[in-house]
Design a protein around this motif. Sequence first.
Motif, PDB file in Angstrom:
ATOM      1  N   HIS A  44       0.815  -1.205   0.000  1.00  0.00           N
ATOM      2  CA  HIS A  44       0.000   0.000   0.000  1.00  0.00           C
ATOM      3  C   HIS A  44       0.860   1.272   0.000  1.00  0.00           C
ATOM      4  O   HIS A  44       0.486   2.274  -0.612  1.00  0.00           O
ATOM      5  N   ARG A  45       1.998   1.234   0.656  1.00  0.00           N
ATOM      6  CA  ARG A  45       2.915   2.381   0.594  1.00  0.00           C
ATOM      7  C   ARG A  45       3.354   2.638  -0.834  1.00  0.00           C
ATOM      8  O   ARG A  45       3.432   3.780  -1.279  1.00  0.00           O
ATOM      9  N   VAL A  46       3.637   1.590  -1.566  1.00  0.00           N
ATOM     10  CA  VAL A  46       4.063   1.728  -2.963  1.00  0.00           C
ATOM     11  C   VAL A  46       2.910   2.287  -3.813  1.00  0.00           C
ATOM     12  O   VAL A  46       3.108   3.203  -4.607  1.00  0.00           O
ATOM     13  N   LEU A  47       1.707   1.759  -3.631  1.00  0.00           N
ATOM     14  CA  LEU A  47       0.546   2.268  -4.364  1.00  0.00           C
ATOM     15  C   LEU A  47       0.355   3.759  -4.106  1.00  0.00           C
ATOM     16  O   LEU A  47       0.207   4.552  -5.038  1.00  0.00           O
ATOM     17  N   ILE A  48       0.388   4.159  -2.840  1.00  0.00           N
ATOM     18  CA  ILE A  48       0.166   5.561  -2.474  1.00  0.00           C
ATOM     19  C   ILE A  48       1.298   6.440  -3.011  1.00  0.00           C
ATOM     20  O   ILE A  48       1.050   7.541  -3.506  1.00  0.00           O
ATOM     21  N   ALA A  49       2.519   5.973  -2.928  1.00  0.00           N
ATOM     22  CA  ALA A  49       3.653   6.753  -3.445  1.00  0.00           C
ATOM     23  C   ALA A  49       3.486   7.006  -4.940  1.00  0.00           C
ATOM     24  O   ALA A  49       3.679   8.130  -5.420  1.00  0.00           O
ATOM     25  N   HIS A  50       3.093   5.989  -5.684  1.00  0.00           N
ATOM     26  CA  HIS A  50       2.906   6.143  -7.130  1.00  0.00           C
ATOM     27  C   HIS A  50       1.700   7.028  -7.439  1.00  0.00           C
ATOM     28  O   HIS A  50       1.736   7.836  -8.365  1.00  0.00           O
ATOM     29  N   TYR A  51       0.628   6.888  -6.672  1.00  0.00           N
ATOM     30  CA  TYR A  51      -0.539   7.742  -6.872  1.00  0.00           C
ATOM     31  C   TYR A  51      -0.181   9.210  -6.640  1.00  0.00           C
ATOM     32  O   TYR A  51      -0.509  10.071  -7.466  1.00  0.00           O
ATOM     33  N   ALA A  76       0.563   4.513   8.749  1.00  0.00           N
ATOM     34  CA  ALA A  76       1.169   3.243   8.327  1.00  0.00           C
ATOM     35  C   ALA A  76       1.649   3.291   6.882  1.00  0.00           C
ATOM     36  O   ALA A  76       2.649   2.655   6.539  1.00  0.00           O
ATOM     37  N   TRP A  77       0.963   4.042   6.037  1.00  0.00           N
ATOM     38  CA  TRP A  77       1.303   4.087   4.624  1.00  0.00           C
ATOM     39  C   TRP A  77       2.191   5.288   4.290  1.00  0.00           C
ATOM     40  O   TRP A  77       2.428   5.584   3.123  1.00  0.00           O
ATOM     41  N   SER A  78       2.679   5.988   5.300  1.00  0.00           N
ATOM     42  CA  SER A  78       3.669   7.073   5.159  1.00  0.00           C
ATOM     43  C   SER A  78       3.212   8.209   4.250  1.00  0.00           C
ATOM     44  O   SER A  78       3.972   8.708   3.417  1.00  0.00           O
ATOM     45  N   ILE A  79       1.987   8.653   4.426  1.00  0.00           N
ATOM     46  CA  ILE A  79       1.416   9.671   3.555  1.00  0.00           C
ATOM     47  C   ILE A  79       2.223  10.971   3.595  1.00  0.00           C
ATOM     48  O   ILE A  79       2.540  11.543   2.547  1.00  0.00           O
ATOM     49  N   GLU A  80       2.553  11.453   4.781  1.00  0.00           N
ATOM     50  CA  GLU A  80       3.291  12.721   4.882  1.00  0.00           C
ATOM     51  C   GLU A  80       4.638  12.650   4.157  1.00  0.00           C
ATOM     52  O   GLU A  80       5.026  13.589   3.462  1.00  0.00           O
ATOM     53  N   ARG A  81       5.347  11.561   4.320  1.00  0.00           N
ATOM     54  CA  ARG A  81       6.650  11.400   3.668  1.00  0.00           C
ATOM     55  C   ARG A  81       6.501  11.397   2.150  1.00  0.00           C
ATOM     56  O   ARG A  81       7.276  12.039   1.430  1.00  0.00           O
ATOM     57  N   HIS A  82       5.502  10.691   1.652  1.00  0.00           N
ATOM     58  CA  HIS A  82       5.291  10.627   0.203  1.00  0.00           C
ATOM     59  C   HIS A  82       4.892  11.997  -0.355  1.00  0.00           C
ATOM     60  O   HIS A  82       5.353  12.384  -1.429  1.00  0.00           O
ATOM     61  N   CYS A  83       4.042  12.735   0.363  1.00  0.00           N
ATOM     62  CA  CYS A  83       3.650  14.077  -0.088  1.00  0.00           C
ATOM     63  C   CYS A  83       4.874  14.980  -0.171  1.00  0.00           C
ATOM     64  O   CYS A  83       5.072  15.691  -1.159  1.00  0.00           O
ATOM     65  N   SER A  84       5.687  14.936   0.852  1.00  0.00           N
ATOM     66  CA  SER A  84       6.873  15.762   0.896  1.00  0.00           C
ATOM     67  C   SER A  84       7.814  15.446  -0.266  1.00  0.00           C
ATOM     68  O   SER A  84       8.365  16.341  -0.902  1.00  0.00           O
ATOM     69  N   ARG A  85       7.962  14.178  -0.572  1.00  0.00           N
ATOM     70  CA  ARG A  85       8.881  13.739  -1.629  1.00  0.00           C
ATOM     71  C   ARG A  85       8.489  14.266  -3.001  1.00  0.00           C
ATOM     72  O   ARG A  85       9.340  14.562  -3.830  1.00  0.00           O
ATOM     73  N   GLY A  87       6.556  17.048  -3.477  1.00  0.00           N
ATOM     74  CA  GLY A  87       6.286  18.478  -3.431  1.00  0.00           C
ATOM     75  C   GLY A  87       4.857  18.866  -3.150  1.00  0.00           C
ATOM     76  O   GLY A  87       4.448  19.979  -3.444  1.00  0.00           O
ATOM     77  N   LEU A  88       4.073  17.948  -2.586  1.00  0.00           N
ATOM     78  CA  LEU A  88       2.699  18.267  -2.208  1.00  0.00           C
ATOM     79  C   LEU A  88       2.672  18.725  -0.753  1.00  0.00           C
ATOM     80  O   LEU A  88       3.493  18.281   0.052  1.00  0.00           O
ATOM     81  N   PRO A  89       1.708  19.568  -0.399  1.00  0.00           N
ATOM     82  CA  PRO A  89       1.616  19.988   1.007  1.00  0.00           C
ATOM     83  C   PRO A  89       1.219  18.804   1.882  1.00  0.00           C
ATOM     84  O   PRO A  89       0.627  17.840   1.393  1.00  0.00           O
ATOM     85  N   PRO A  90       1.542  18.864   3.161  1.00  0.00           N
ATOM     86  CA  PRO A  90       1.152  17.784   4.058  1.00  0.00           C
ATOM     87  C   PRO A  90      -0.367  17.617   4.048  1.00  0.00           C
ATOM     88  O   PRO A  90      -1.093  18.602   3.881  1.00  0.00           O
ATOM     89  N   PRO A  91      -0.830  16.412   4.208  1.00  0.00           N
ATOM     90  CA  PRO A  91      -2.280  16.188   4.144  1.00  0.00           C
ATOM     91  C   PRO A  91      -2.991  16.751   5.367  1.00  0.00           C
ATOM     92  O   PRO A  91      -2.432  16.825   6.461  1.00  0.00           O
ATOM     93  N   ALA A  92      -4.230  17.140   5.160  1.00  0.00           N
ATOM     94  CA  ALA A  92      -5.103  17.529   6.268  1.00  0.00           C
ATOM     95  C   ALA A  92      -5.851  16.264   6.665  1.00  0.00           C
ATOM     96  O   ALA A  92      -6.632  15.735   5.888  1.00  0.00           O
ATOM     97  N   LEU A  93      -5.564  15.760   7.836  1.00  0.00           N
ATOM     98  CA  LEU A  93      -6.216  14.533   8.292  1.00  0.00           C
ATOM     99  C   LEU A  93      -7.462  14.889   9.078  1.00  0.00           C
ATOM    100  O   LEU A  93      -7.419  15.715   9.982  1.00  0.00           O
ATOM    101  N   VAL A  94      -8.560  14.276   8.689  1.00  0.00           N
ATOM    102  CA  VAL A  94      -9.845  14.569   9.334  1.00  0.00           C
ATOM    103  C   VAL A  94     -10.365  13.337  10.011  1.00  0.00           C
ATOM    104  O   VAL A  94     -10.226  12.257   9.554  1.00  0.00           O
TER     105      VAL A  94
END
Length: 94
Positions: A44-51, A76-85, A87-94
Motif C-alpha cells: 500500500h505504501r508503494v501504491l500511495i507513493a505512485h498515486y 502506516a502508509w507514510s502519507i506525509e513522507r510521500h507528499c513531501s517527496r 512536493g505536495l503539502p502535508p495532508p489535512a487529516l480529518v
Amino acid sequence: MLHAVDPTALASPHLAPPSDHVIFNHPHLGLADLHDTPTHTRRHRVLIAHYLASAAVALCDGGRVRLTLCGNQPRAWSIERHCSRVGLPPPALV
C-alpha cells in the motif's frame, strides 16, 4: 469526472488536461496479504507513493489532491513522507 483510471498513470496523454482536483477514495489492494502486515503495508505504501507522484504531475496550478483513508492508514502508509517527496503539502487529516 473520470472513473476506472489507473491512479498511478494520471499524466497519461489520453486523460484530460491538468485537473483542479485529483481524488482517490479508499485505495486498497485487497485482503490477500492482510495477515502478513509488513507485506500488506509495503504494497500500500508503494501504491500511495505512485498515486501521489502521478497526481502531482496531473494537477493544474493551485490544484488539490484528495485521498480518503481510514484508521491508521495515513501513518502506516507514510502519507506525509510521500507528499513531501513529490512536493505536495502535508495532508489535512480529518
